[in-house]
Write a protein that holds these residues in place. Structure first.
Motif, PDB file in Angstrom:
ATOM      1  N   CYS A 119       6.423 -13.926  11.294  1.00 35.69           N
ATOM      2  CA  CYS A 119       5.782 -14.207  12.587  1.00 35.69           C
ATOM      3  C   CYS A 119       4.308 -14.556  12.371  1.00 35.69           C
ATOM      4  O   CYS A 119       3.586 -13.827  11.692  1.00 35.69           O
ATOM      5  CB  CYS A 119       5.906 -12.979  13.496  1.00 35.69           C
ATOM      6  N   CYS A 147      10.642 -17.069  13.667  1.00 28.93           N
ATOM      7  CA  CYS A 147      11.444 -15.885  13.327  1.00 28.93           C
ATOM      8  C   CYS A 147      12.937 -16.229  13.367  1.00 28.93           C
ATOM      9  O   CYS A 147      13.702 -15.811  12.496  1.00 28.93           O
ATOM     10  CB  CYS A 147      11.120 -14.722  14.270  1.00 28.93           C
ATOM     11  N   CYS A 166       5.885 -18.169  21.893  1.00 32.84           N
ATOM     12  CA  CYS A 166       7.272 -17.989  21.437  1.00 32.84           C
ATOM     13  C   CYS A 166       8.209 -19.075  21.956  1.00 32.84           C
ATOM     14  O   CYS A 166       9.236 -19.333  21.335  1.00 32.84           O
ATOM     15  CB  CYS A 166       7.806 -16.631  21.882  1.00 32.84           C
ATOM     16  N   CYS A 175       7.581 -21.769  19.187  1.00 38.24           N
ATOM     17  CA  CYS A 175       7.434 -21.382  17.769  1.00 38.24           C
ATOM     18  C   CYS A 175       8.808 -21.235  17.069  1.00 38.24           C
ATOM     19  O   CYS A 175       9.144 -22.015  16.191  1.00 38.24           O
ATOM     20  CB  CYS A 175       6.617 -20.093  17.681  1.00 38.24           C
ATOM     21  N   LYS A 176       9.550 -20.228  17.414  1.00 34.98           N
ATOM     22  CA  LYS A 176      10.913 -20.007  16.889  1.00 34.98           C
ATOM     23  C   LYS A 176      10.982 -19.775  15.371  1.00 34.98           C
ATOM     24  O   LYS A 176      12.043 -19.869  14.761  1.00 34.98           O
ATOM     25  CB  LYS A 176      11.855 -21.162  17.264  1.00 34.98           C
TER      26      LYS A 176
HETATM   27  S1  SF4 Z   1       7.791 -15.891  14.955  1.00 36.48           S
HETATM   28 FE1  SF4 Z   1       6.562 -14.579  16.324  1.00 36.48          FE
HETATM   29  S2  SF4 Z   1       5.423 -16.048  17.602  1.00 36.48           S
HETATM   30 FE2  SF4 Z   1       7.104 -17.190  16.638  1.00 36.48          FE
HETATM   31  S3  SF4 Z   1       8.794 -17.122  18.117  1.00 36.48           S
HETATM   32 FE3  SF4 Z   1       9.053 -15.404  16.731  1.00 36.48          FE
HETATM   33  S4  SF4 Z   1       8.036 -13.685  17.722  1.00 36.48           S
HETATM   34 FE4  SF4 Z   1       7.300 -15.545  18.705  1.00 36.48          FE
END
Ligand code: SF4
Ligand code: SF4
Length: 489
Positions: A415, A365, A359, A362-363
Motif C-alpha cells: 500500500c 493491494c 483507493c 489505486c488498487k
Molecule cells: S494499496 Fe492502499 S491506497 Fe491502494 S487501493 Fe489498496 S488500500 Fe487503497
C-alpha cells in the motif's frame, strides 16, 4: 461531509502555486530514486515509537468530520458477528482439531459449526480445502524449504513469547479493580474534566509505547453477538454489551520495517501484536488503579469486538480497499488494540484525509494480493454498512499455507500509504490530502507501481502449488539464515 472536506483542502490556485503542480513530489525518476535512498535510512522507520507521542504528527483537526466515512445502509440492519463461527480463527482451528482426529463429515461437527457450514457452503469448501489439501502440502514444503526461514521463525516466536493472558472471569468481574494487597478497593476517583482525562490517557499510552492513540464512544454494533472462546462470556449465550463499555481507547504501533518489507515470508504480525497487547494491558491496569473499569481487547484473537471500525471512529484513519485501516502516519502498518472503559473521556472525531478517493483508482493491494481476496470493484453493503469487503476465506487459505512464520500482509506492505516516515512520504501525503486538482493521486499511484514493483502474485505461493515462495523484497541481513547457520553440518 463533502463540504467539510472541501473546506479543508487548499484551493486549486493556492495548491498549484504551493506545489508547482505537484512537481516537487512527482517530478520523475530522480526524485523517486532519491526517495528510495531516503527510505533506507534506519532512522526513518514508520512510526518510530516515541514516548513523547511525536510520531502522531498528522494535523487531524483539519480533516475531522462529524460522521465516519462508512455509510449506514438505509435498508438492512446492522448484524453483529457470531465470533464462534464467523471469525475464521475461531471456527477454523476447531475444525482442524476435529478433522485431525479423523472426522471428515459435516454431520459429525458440533453446533454451531455444523449449522454455520450448512448455510455457508463457500466457507465450508474453502476450510475443507485447507485442512485436507493445503495443510499437508505446507507440512511437506516446510520440511523441504523451511531452513531459510529459521531465523524468521525464531524472530516471530521470540516476539510472541511475552504474551499477557486475559482474565477468564466475566467482564462484570474481570474488568473492574480488585482489592489490593492491603485488602482495599479503589473507588472511582473524581476526575476534573473528560478533556483533561483524555489528554492524560493519551500521554500515558504514548509513554507506554503506543505510536497512535484515539478515543471514541463505543458503538455497540461493533461488539460480537456471540463471544470468542476465552472471553469470560458464556459461550453459547448472546453478548449483552456491558454497560461499563462506554468508551473505546485505541492504541497501537507498527510492525518493524525491514522484516515487514520482506513479507510474506520474513515479516511477522506477532512483532507488533505482542507489543500492542502488552501496552493495552498496561493501559487497562492504569485505568483500574484510578478506580474505573477497563478491559483490553488485544491481538492475536482476544477480542470481543470488531476493531477496524472502532479505529475509524476514534479518528485514527480510514478503511482502505484491503479492508484494513489506513492511518496518515503509518499507512496500513498499524496494529491496534482497544481498551473499553467507563472512565469519562472526551472522544475524538473521525477523519477523512483522502484515502476513499485514492483507493478508487489505486488498487495496488488487489493487484498484489496472491489469493484474489481483495475486490477491484466498488464497496458493498455488509452487515448494515457500505464498505470494502475482503474475501476472508481466500485470504486465510493463502496466508495459512505460506512457508513464513504465519501470515501474508502483502496488501499492507504494498500500500502506498505504508511508507517510511521520511520527507518524501510526508510531502506526498500532504499533497494528496490537500489536492483539489485530482492530479496528485494518479501520479503517486504511477510512481508506486513504477518503482515499488513486486513479484507476480503467483510467485508467492509455495513450490508445491507452482510458486517460488517469493517475498516482496529481500530479507534484512539479520534474518538470512544461511549466512549464520550451517544446515549441512
Ligand atoms: S494499496 Fe492502499 S491506497 Fe491502494 S487501493 Fe489498496 S488500500 Fe487503497
Ligand atoms: S494478507 Fe495477503 S492474501 Fe490476505 S488480503 Fe492481504 S495480500 Fe491478500
Amino acid at each position: 461531509m463533502a463540504d467539510k472536506r472541501a473546506k479543508n483542502v487548499l484551493n486549486r490556485r493556492a495548491f498549484l502555486k504551493t506545489t508547482g503542480a505537484a512537481g516537487a513530489v512527482v517530478g520523475g525518476a530522480g526524485v523517486s530514486m532519491f526517495g528510495l535512498a531516503a527510505g533506507k535510512d534506519p532512522n526513518s522507520y514508520t512510526g518510530l515509537e516515541s514516548s513523547q507521542g511525536s510520531a502522531q504528527n498528522f494535523n487531524r483537526e483539519r480533516f475531522a468530520v462529524d460522521q465516519p466515512h462508512y455509510v449506514r445502509d438505509q435498508v438492512s440492519q446492522p448484524d453483529r458477528i457470531d465470533a464462534r463461527t464467523e471469525v475464521v480463527f475461531s471456527r477454523f482451528y476447531k475444525l482442524l482439531q476435529i478433522w485431525k482426529q479423523g472426522t471428515t463429515t459435516l454431520a459429525d461437527l458440533p453446533e454451531p459449526m455444523q449449522s454455520y457450514y450448512r448455510t455457508h457452503t463457500t466457507e465450508f469448501e474453502a476450510d475443507l480445502h485447507y485442512v485436507t489439501k493445503l495443510y499437508p502440502l505446507l507440512r511437506k514444503d516446510h520440511k523441504r524449504y523451511g531452513d531459510s526461514l529459521t531465523l524468521a521463525g525464531a524472530w516471530s516466536d521470540a516476539m510472541s513469547s511475552v504474551w499477557p493472558k486475559w482474565d477468564s472471569d466475566p467482564p462484570e468481574v474481570a474488568d473492574f479493580p480488585k482489592v489490593d494487597q492491603h485488602g482495599e478497593l479503589q473507588a472511582p476517583l473524581k476526575m476534573k474534566h473528560p478533556t483533561k482525562t483524555s489528554k492524560l490517557i493519551k500521554k500515558v499510552a504514548h509513554q507506554m509505547g503506543s505510536t497512535l492513540v484515539g478515543i471514541t464512544k463505543l458503538n455497540p454494533d461493533w461488539v460480537y453477538r456471540y463471544p470468542m472462546k476465552r472471553s469470560g462470556f458464556p459461550q453459547n449465550e448472546p453478548i449483552e454489551v456491558p454497560a461499563h463499555w462506554q468508551y473505546a481507547i485505541v492504541v497501537g504501533l507498527p510492525m518493524s520495517w525491514d522484516p515487514f518489507l520482506a513479507n510474506p515470508n520474513y515479516g511477522t504480525s506477532f512483532d507488533a501484536y505482542s507489543r500492542s497487547r502488552v501496552l493495552a494491558f498496561r493501559l487497562a491496569a492504569f485505568i483500574k488503579k484510578l478506580g474505573y473499569a477497563a478491559r483490553p481487547h488485544v491481538p492475536g484473537t482476544d477480542y470481543d469486538l470488531v476493531v477496524p471500525p472502532i479505529v475509524i471512529d476514534a479518528g485514527l484513519g480510514e478503511q482502505g480497499r484491503h479492508s484494513i485501516v489506513v492511518t496518515p502516519e503509518l499507512g496500513s502498518n498499524f496494529r491496534p488494540a482497544v481498551v473499553t472503559t467507563n472512565l469519562p473521556l472526551a472522544p475524538d472525531k473521525p477523519i477523512e484525509f483522502g484515502v476513499q478517493n485514492f483507493c478508487k483508482s489505486c488498487k495496488i493491494c488487489a493487484e498484489n494480493c496472491p489469493s484474489g481476496a481483495i475486490s477491484t470493484g466498488d464497496k458493498v453493503v455488509s452487515r448494515g454498512y457500505r464498505r470494502y469487503q475482503l474475501d476472508i476465506s481466500k485470504c486465510h487459505n493463502f496466508w495459512g499455507s505460506n512457508l513464513g512464520p504465519v501470515g501474508c500482509r502483502l496488501c499492507v506492505t504494498s500500500c502506498p500509504y505504508s511508507r517510511k516516515s521520511n520527507w518524501l512520504h510526508r510531502t506526498a501525503l500532504t499533497l494528496s490530502s490537500n489536492d483539489p486538482t485530482g492530479m496528485v493521486d494518479p501520479a503517486l499511484t504511477w510512481l508506486q507501481k513504477r518503482f515499488f514493483e513486486g513479484p507476480e502474485a503467483s510467485k508467492y505461493y509455495m513450490p508445491s502449488l507452482g510458486g517460488e515462495n517469493a517475498s516482496y523484497r529481500e530479507p534484512p541481513w539479520w534474518l538470512v539464515a544461511e549466512d549464520f547457520i550451517d544446515f549441512k553440518g
